[in-house]
Design an enzyme around this catalytic site. Structure first.
Site, short mmCIF file in Angstrom:
data_model
loop_
_atom_site.label_atom_id
_atom_site.label_comp_id
_atom_site.label_asym_id
_atom_site.label_seq_id
_atom_site.Cartn_x
_atom_site.Cartn_y
_atom_site.Cartn_z
N GLU A 19 1.92 -3.55 -6.98
CA GLU A 19 1.41 -2.56 -6.20
C GLU A 19 0.29 -3.65 -5.57
O GLU A 19 -0.75 -4.35 -6.40
CB GLU A 19 0.66 -1.44 -6.67
CG GLU A 19 1.36 -0.67 -6.97
CD GLU A 19 0.87 0.91 -7.54
OE1 GLU A 19 -0.22 1.01 -7.29
OE2 GLU A 19 1.53 1.52 -8.41
N GLU A 29 0.47 2.37 -14.48
CA GLU A 29 -0.79 2.04 -14.93
C GLU A 29 -1.34 2.80 -16.17
O GLU A 29 -2.32 3.53 -16.13
CB GLU A 29 -1.71 2.59 -13.53
CG GLU A 29 -1.59 1.95 -12.31
CD GLU A 29 -2.40 2.10 -11.29
OE1 GLU A 29 -2.92 3.34 -11.14
OE2 GLU A 29 -2.51 1.26 -10.46
C1 BGP Z 1 -2.39 3.39 -7.88
C2 BGP Z 1 -1.38 4.06 -8.10
C3 BGP Z 1 -0.44 4.44 -6.96
C4 BGP Z 1 -1.29 4.36 -5.61
C5 BGP Z 1 -2.34 3.36 -5.44
C6 BGP Z 1 -3.20 3.60 -4.37
O1 BGP Z 1 -3.64 3.59 -8.95
O2 BGP Z 1 -0.46 3.64 -9.25
O3 BGP Z 1 0.23 5.63 -7.23
O4 BGP Z 1 -1.58 5.62 -5.21
O5 BGP Z 1 -3.21 3.42 -6.53
O6 BGP Z 1 -4.01 4.46 -4.58
P1 BGP Z 1 -4.54 5.76 -3.66
O7 BGP Z 1 -3.24 6.26 -3.38
O8 BGP Z 1 -5.52 6.45 -4.35
O9 BGP Z 1 -5.19 5.10 -2.50
#
Ligand code: BGP
Length: 490
Positions: free
Chosen positions: A387, A175
């Site tokens: 993701e 990201e």
């Molecule tokens: C993205 C990241 C991840 C992951 C995901 C979910 O932004 O790359 O590392 O964590 O989001 O977010 P969260 O964990 O805040 O629910």
């Protein structure tokens, strides 16, 4: 028709959110290790010194460091073709600028990749998933220093040489576009903390750290250069490597068809997402970037005019475009909108969409829209959703089962639109790794309470739990999806 043979079905994690063992095997501290836990209403706090007896989520996380064999076997049982994980830079170079790599750290990932192979799983490795050695932050101000470009490339080359026959798919920075925003983007993204916050014992929430947009966007530029040099070096080491960028696709719709809302969406959706995409795929900044950066507070653009860097960016374009997609939001140019939670940013509420308890709006069609936009902008470039998932509160029954039909619904709806994008729109999609295929620490809130996995992990936010693993209903459902190459979705 349908998904191509060899489609990369699987799941994704990040080292700091699952490994634990934060000082084991010679590992140094990473930026992520300095973050305390929070929740939906309390932001995570950054603490410049580790406090004894305080719970830091990454320190033990789900203890993947000691459970990886069991976990990868479970992924194998589900029929994963691909497992996206990250290497924690501070396991390999504990201080970031060490002369020699840490052999114990290298060996750990050797074992992880061997285990993947044993289970017929192709690793997809992120080199930096919000993991920058803490010493690089304190000593060099993260990527604000050009020295960090060399340190990252050295680290990447160490990994490429060591794992060249075990890993084919690589991503440079997770990201990377997070750094377009202050707060977590500066901290986790480019590892930039200003002097005042380094000394701050009051401990500001990470999203309130003092921001210097000039430094932050210069640091992002240095990350671009590091990424391009890495891609080039990777291809020299193994021409078969597929190396990609990873971008958080923040999908924003105009709140209404008012022309000013359309303009606001063009800025927050197209332009916001295209800056990092164009640099990686086309090898140059899109023409609007300076004006966009100016609006963010950048005054000196000499870093963008550096001809040597421009050449590097052109020579280090990526082989694939990978991105995260969870939700969409609205944006208005006419009025203040009711806000809802979200991935990296808060956004406007869309009356047509439902949301998770964390306010993330569920929008499968937005994924098809996003896939189409990307394949139109970067014709022929393989795309991968690395993701996608639903963070929810799960209830484990006495027998270890979890009835997470809501998660199955969420994922099924997203897979359906991916199929439509492939079959009806001709999108060159090569894979799909769901986020948090096993429960892990939330990056945003630091919670375990917000769960994403197919596999439940007995670990709680007060530090209790025995780390035992159990299969949720979604585990058995996703197994059918993987094994049928996305044909069986019920
Ligand atoms: C993205 C990241 C991840 C992951 C995901 C979910 O932004 O790359 O590392 O964590 O989001 O977010 P969260 O964990 O805040 O629910």
């Amino acid at each position: 028709m349908g998904f191509k043979e060899g489609f990369l079905w699987g799941g994704a994690v990040a080292a700091n959110q699952c490994e634990g063992g934060y000082l084991e095997g010679g590992k140094g501290l990473s930026c992520a290790d300095m973050l305390k836990g929070g929740n939906v209403s309390t932001p995570r706090k950054f603490s410049p010194v580790i406090e004894e007896g305080v719970y830091y989520p990454s320190h033990q996380a789900i203890d993947f460091y000691h459970h990886f064999k069991e976990d990868i076997a479970l992924f194998g049982e589900m029929g994963f073709k691909c497992f996206r994980l990250s290497i924690n830079w501070s396991r390999i170079y504990p201080n970031g600028d060490d002369e020699e790599p840490n052999e114990e750290g290298l060996k750990f990932y050797d074992e992880v990749f061997d285990e993947c192979k044993k289970n017929g799983i192709e690793p997809l490795v992120t080199l930096s998933h919000y993991e920058i050695p803490w010493a690089i932050t304190t000593k060099y101000q993260g990527f604000y220093s050009r020295k960090t470009i060399d340190l990252f490339v050295k680290y990447a080359v160490t990994c490429f040489r060591r794992y060249k026959d075990k890993v084919k798919y690589w991503l440079t920075f997770n990201e990377i576009n997070a750094a377009l925003m202050p707060g977590g983007g500066a901290y986790n993204g480019v590892g930039l903390v200003l002097e005042e916050d380094l000394k701050n014992t009051a401990q500001r929430p990470v999203n309130e750290l003092i921001d210097d947009p000039q430094k932050r966007l210069e640091a992002l530029h240095n990350e671009f250069v590091a990424s391009a040099l890495t891609v080039k070096a990777g291809h020299e080491i193994n021409p078969d490597f597929m190396i990609g960028c990873m971008i958080a696709h923040l999908t924003s719709y105009p709140a209404t068809c008012h022309p000013l809302d359309m303009l606001a969406a063009q800025r927050e959706d197209d332009r916001f997402n295209n800056i990092c995409g164009d640099v990686h795929v086309r090898g140059s900044y899109p023409p609007f970037t300076k004006k966009y950066y100016e609006s963010l507070g950048v005054k000196d653009f000499s870093f963008m005019d550096n001809e040597e860097d421009q050449k590097i960016l052109k020579e280090g374009t990526v082989d694939m475009y990978t991105f995260s997609y969870y939700m969409s939001m609205t944006v208005s140019g006419t009025k203040a909108e009711e806000q809802t939670g979200g991935n990296l940013v808060f956004g406007g509420k869309n009356p047509y969409l439902k949301a998770t308890p964390w306010g993330w709006q569920i929008d499968p069609e937005g994924l098809r829209w996003t896939l189409n936009k990307l394949s139109d902008r970067y014709p022929g470039v393989p795309l991968m959703v690395v993701e996608n998932g639903m963070g929810m509160i799960d209830k484990k029954e006495e027998d270890g089962s979890v009835h997470d039909s809501y998660r199955i619904d969420y994922l099924r709806d997203h897979i359906k639109v991916m199929k439509e994008a492939v079959e009806e729109d001709g999108v060159p999609l090569i894979g799909y790794t769901t986020w948090g295929c096993i429960d892990l620490v939330s990056a945003g809130t630091g919670e375990m309470y917000k769960r994403y996995g197919f596999i439940y992990v007995d670990r709680n936010d007060d530090g209790t739990g025995d780390f035992s693993r159990s299969r949720k209903d979604s585990f058995f459902w996703y197994k059918k999806v993987c094994e049928s190459n996305g044909e069986i979705l019920e």
